[in-house]
Design an enzyme around this catalytic site. Structure first.
Site, PDB file in Angstrom:
ATOM      1  NE  ARG A 131      -9.454  12.068  -5.759  1.00 35.57           N
ATOM      2  CZ  ARG A 131      -9.324  11.486  -7.137  1.00 35.57           C
ATOM      3  NH1 ARG A 131      -9.954  12.148  -8.181  1.00 35.57           N
ATOM      4  NH2 ARG A 131      -8.135  10.934  -7.320  1.00 35.57           N
ATOM      5  CB  SER A 177      -3.949   6.598  -4.062  1.00 34.65           C
ATOM      6  OG  SER A 177      -4.003   8.319  -4.522  1.00 34.65           O
ATOM      7  N   GLY A 189      -7.029   4.639   3.535  1.00 32.54           N
ATOM      8  CA  GLY A 189      -7.393   3.589   2.808  1.00 32.54           C
ATOM      9  C   GLY A 189      -8.591   3.417   1.869  1.00 32.54           C
ATOM     10  CG  ASP A 220      -1.808   1.043   1.498  1.00 35.06           C
ATOM     11  OD1 ASP A 220      -1.804   2.022  -0.318  1.00 35.06           O
ATOM     12  OD2 ASP A 220      -1.760   1.965   2.335  1.00 35.06           O
ATOM     13  CG  ASN A 272      -3.470  12.122  -6.917  1.00 37.06           C
ATOM     14  OD1 ASN A 272      -4.152  12.843  -8.289  1.00 37.06           O
ATOM     15  ND2 ASN A 272      -4.729  11.815  -6.063  1.00 37.06           N
ATOM     16  CG  ASP A 303      -1.533   2.248   6.407  1.00 37.07           C
ATOM     17  OD1 ASP A 303      -1.424   2.292   5.342  1.00 37.07           O
ATOM     18  OD2 ASP A 303      -2.466   3.979   6.944  1.00 37.07           O
ATOM     19  CG  ASP A 306      -1.747   7.509   0.527  1.00 39.73           C
ATOM     20  OD1 ASP A 306      -0.573   8.422  -0.035  1.00 39.73           O
ATOM     21  OD2 ASP A 306      -2.849   7.746  -0.213  1.00 39.73           O
TER      22      ASP A 306
END
Ligand code: BG6
Ligand code: MG
Length: 219
Positions: free
Chosen positions: A48, A115, A45, A8, A117, A169, A10
Site C-alpha cells: 500500500r 495485502s 503486487g 498470491d 486485507n 501474477d 489479487d
C-alpha cells in the site's frame, strides 16, 4: 518433491485490481492528481505505502510520512468498503477448481499476499477453508520482490522452498519466488511474468494436470 502450493491473492485467486484502482482514483481525484489504469498496472503486487509513493512520484508530490500514512488510510477505508461487495462468485475462473483439486489430492496450500486485507478477501470469497496457512501484508516487514512473504508461508506449512510452487501474477511476485528458491507459475502476459518457470495466460489454463505435466519429475 512438490508437497505444497503458495498462492498470491489479487490477480490469482480473485481480481481486486479494479477495486484498488477505484479507491486510488477517488483519492487522486480529491487531491487533483493524475492517475490512470496504466499507473495502476504498476501497483500490481506492490504494498500500500509503496503504491502511494509511486502515485505521488508521478505527480511530483513530496510530503512528510504522517501525511502519506493519512492518505493511505483514506484509500484503504474506501477499498475495504468496496470489499463488502466481493462474493463467492468472484473467484477468477479456474481458481476455485484448482484449490479444490489440490485439497482433494492432499497438497498443503498457503496464501502469500502483500495485502493487509487478505483475510477479509478470503472470507468474502468463502475461500478461507482452502488455506492451511496465510502469509499476508501483516506477516512480514519486507514486501515482494523480497522473498519474505513466501518464506513465511512455506515455514507455516513446514515445507522447504524447493517443495513448493508459487503462483503469481506480478513481476515482483515472480522475482520474490525466485529469490526465495521456489518453483514459480506466472499468470498473465509474457512481458509481466515471462521469467516464471512456466507461464499461463489465465488461471483457467493453469490446471493441476498442466502444472504437473510441466514439473513432471517433481511429482
Ligand atoms: C497486493 C495488490 O495484493 O496488495 C496491490 O496487488 C496492493 O495492488 C497490495 O497495493 C496491498 O494491499 P492492501 O490491501 O494492504 O492495501
Ligand atoms: Mg497479485
Amino acid at each position: 518433491m512438490i508437497k505444497g502450493f503458495i498462492f498470491d491473492l489479487d490477480g490469482v485467486i480473485t481480481d481486486t485490481a479494479e477495486q484498488h484502482y477505484l479507491a486510488w482514483k477517488r483519492l487522486a481525484d480529491a487531491m487533483g492528481w493524475h492517475f490512470d489504469r496504466e499507473i495502476n498496472e504498476q501497483l500490481r503486487g506492490v504494498s500500500r505505502m509503496a503504491s502511494l509513493e509511486i502515485i505521488a512520484d508521478h505527480n511530483n508530490v513530496q510530503v512528510d510520512d504522517p501525511t502519506m500514512m493519512q492518505w493511505a488510510a483514506e484509500k484503504n477505508e474506501q477499498y475495504v468498503r468496496a470489499l463488502d461487495e466481493v462474493t463467492a462468485d468472484d473467484f477468477l475462473p479456474g481458481a476455485k477448481e484448482l484449490l479444490t483439486h489440490l485439497k482433494r489430492e492432499g497438497f498443503k496450500v498457503a496464501l502469500g499476499s502483500s495485502s493487509k486485507n487478505a483475510k477479509k478477501v478470503l472470507q468474502q470469497l468463502g475461500a478461507t477453508p482452502f488455506f492451511d496457512a496465510v502469509a499476508d501484508g501483516n506477516s512480514v516487514k519486507n514486501s515482494k520482490p523480497a522473498p519474505d512473504i513466501f518464506l513465511y508461508g512455506a515455514k507455516a506449512l513446514e515445507l522447504k522452498p524447493k517443495e513448493c510452487i508459487v503462483f503469481e501474477d506480478a513481476e515482483s511476485g515472480i522475482d520474490a519466488a525466485k529469490a526465495g528458491g521456489f518453483y514459480s507459475v506466472g499468470i498473465g502476459p509474457e512481458e509481466r511474468v515471462g521469467h516464471a518457470d512456466v507461464r499461463f495466460d489465465s488461471m483457467k489454463a493453469a490446471t493441476l494436470f498442466e502444472v504437473k505435466s510441466y514439473f513432471k519429475e517433481l511429482f
